[in-house]
Design an enzyme around this catalytic site. Structure first.
Site, PDB file in Angstrom:
ATOM      1  N   ASP A  52       0.851  -1.187   0.000  1.00  0.00           N
ATOM      2  CA  ASP A  52       0.000   0.000   0.000  1.00  0.00           C
ATOM      3  C   ASP A  52       0.883   1.232   0.000  1.00  0.00           C
ATOM      4  O   ASP A  52       2.085   1.154   0.297  1.00  0.00           O
ATOM      5  CB  ASP A  52      -0.926   0.009   1.221  1.00  0.00           C
ATOM      6  CG  ASP A  52      -2.151   0.886   1.009  1.00  0.00           C
ATOM      7  OD1 ASP A  52      -3.169   0.383   0.491  1.00  0.00           O
ATOM      8  OD2 ASP A  52      -2.086   2.092   1.346  1.00  0.00           O
ATOM      9  N   TYR A 166     -11.160   6.764 -17.696  1.00  0.00           N
ATOM     10  CA  TYR A 166     -11.086   5.558 -16.862  1.00  0.00           C
ATOM     11  C   TYR A 166     -11.464   4.322 -17.670  1.00  0.00           C
ATOM     12  O   TYR A 166     -10.757   3.310 -17.659  1.00  0.00           O
ATOM     13  CB  TYR A 166     -12.022   5.729 -15.666  1.00  0.00           C
ATOM     14  CG  TYR A 166     -12.094   4.540 -14.736  1.00  0.00           C
ATOM     15  CD1 TYR A 166     -11.085   4.305 -13.815  1.00  0.00           C
ATOM     16  CD2 TYR A 166     -13.201   3.685 -14.753  1.00  0.00           C
ATOM     17  CE1 TYR A 166     -11.164   3.228 -12.931  1.00  0.00           C
ATOM     18  CE2 TYR A 166     -13.278   2.616 -13.878  1.00  0.00           C
ATOM     19  CZ  TYR A 166     -12.266   2.394 -12.974  1.00  0.00           C
ATOM     20  OH  TYR A 166     -12.341   1.326 -12.109  1.00  0.00           O
ATOM     21  N   LYS A 170      -9.134   1.084 -18.641  1.00  0.00           N
ATOM     22  CA  LYS A 170      -9.520  -0.277 -18.240  1.00  0.00           C
ATOM     23  C   LYS A 170      -9.661  -1.184 -19.466  1.00  0.00           C
ATOM     24  O   LYS A 170      -9.330  -2.379 -19.414  1.00  0.00           O
ATOM     25  CB  LYS A 170     -10.828  -0.244 -17.452  1.00  0.00           C
ATOM     26  CG  LYS A 170     -10.695   0.333 -16.050  1.00  0.00           C
ATOM     27  CD  LYS A 170      -9.801  -0.503 -15.159  1.00  0.00           C
ATOM     28  CE  LYS A 170      -9.869  -0.029 -13.699  1.00  0.00           C
ATOM     29  NZ  LYS A 170      -9.002  -0.825 -12.805  1.00  0.00           N
TER      30      LYS A 170
END
Length: 270
Positions: A52, A166, A170
């Site tokens: 992370d 976006y 994708k």
């Protein structure tokens, strides 16, 4: 000539779901789908490297699953290289990678700036090809193989108003999955993706725009009659990382309660 196995042999299906002794990396493990994926992999025996950007989130999920925390900026090449070097050096093996990293900016198509396009390239796509590159380098060097599973989106499979950049990234990710499956298959590397629809993540749950009316509208338009949650996506990712899917590669599986089957392009969004 290789000896073909007997097609009548019944495998131990339960053992094909186990990941005992394996090492899997979850990119974006700190919350939502990544958090659930770390738990899913650990529940089936894997040692999970919980990656992370924020130290506290990486530490927390690693503690929950008995894994290893790692903090870095995944859109930077040096950081990704350091991650996979660390995994190989400290853990001695790599069996799978789950990459759930990705965010979106809601804007009409004609209002997108150059910065918006570059931001989506970095946040949605760049880390994906870097992860593929450095995982493959490890597997090529060690003569082993593994599985990589990305989180794509139905936004890349259908029109996505106010999500043009976006959705485009994708779609590119799912194209990358298909090409990587073909190029890397001979090395023993499988590459797949899960394409969720609207997911009730903790971030979405905290968004005041998700009113009860909006939730009910989404449920009413979904064939399964329920919302999609991070655990639903993590379950599909677990399948792609397990030997149960050993003959599946190059696929992008929709996890959306059947909305894609309806060609539903106007699910309510905040």
């Amino acid at each position: 000539m290789p000896v073909e196995p007997d097609a009548n042999i019944v495998p131990d299906y339960a053992s094909l779901m186990r990941l005992d002794g394996q090492v899997h990396v979850v990119l974006g493990a700190g919350q939502g789908i990544g958090h659930q994926s770390a738990h899913a992999l650990a529940a089936y025996g894997a040692k999970v490297v919980c990656v992370d950007r924020e130290q506290d989130r990486a530490d927390e999920v690693a503690k929950e699953v008995g894994g290893v925390p790692w903090v870095g900026e995944l859109t930077e090449r040096d950081s990704m290289a350091e991650l996979f070097d660390h995994v190989g050096r400290e853990l001695g093996r790599l069996d799978g990678v789950v990459d759930i990293v990705g965010l979106a900016r809601y804007k009409p198509l004609t209002e997108l700036t150059d910065d918006d396009w570059q931001w989506h390239l970095d946040v949605v796509l760049k880390h994906a090809y870097l992860a593929l590159e450095y995982a493959t380098r490890y597997w090529r060097r060690t003569g082993t193989g593994g599985s990589v599973a990305f989180v794509a989106s139905v936004a890349g499979k259908q029109s996505s108003p106010k999500l043009a950049a976006y959705g485009a990234m994708k779609a590119a990710l799912m194209s990358l999955v298909r090409t990587a499956a073909v190029e890397l298959g001979p090395l023993g590397i499988r590459v797949n993706a899960v394409a969720p629809g609207v997911v009730r993540t903790p971030r979405a749950q905290a968004n005041p725009k998700w009113t009860r009316e909006l939730l009910d509208a989404n449920i009413a338009k979904t064939p399964t009659g329920r919302l999609t949650y991070p655990a639903d996506v993590a379950a599909a990712l677990l399948f792609f990382l397990s030997p149960l899917s050993r003959q599946i590669t190059g696929e992008s599986l929709a996890v959306d309660g059947g909305n894609m089957a309806l060609f539903n392009v106007d699910s309510p969004t905040p």
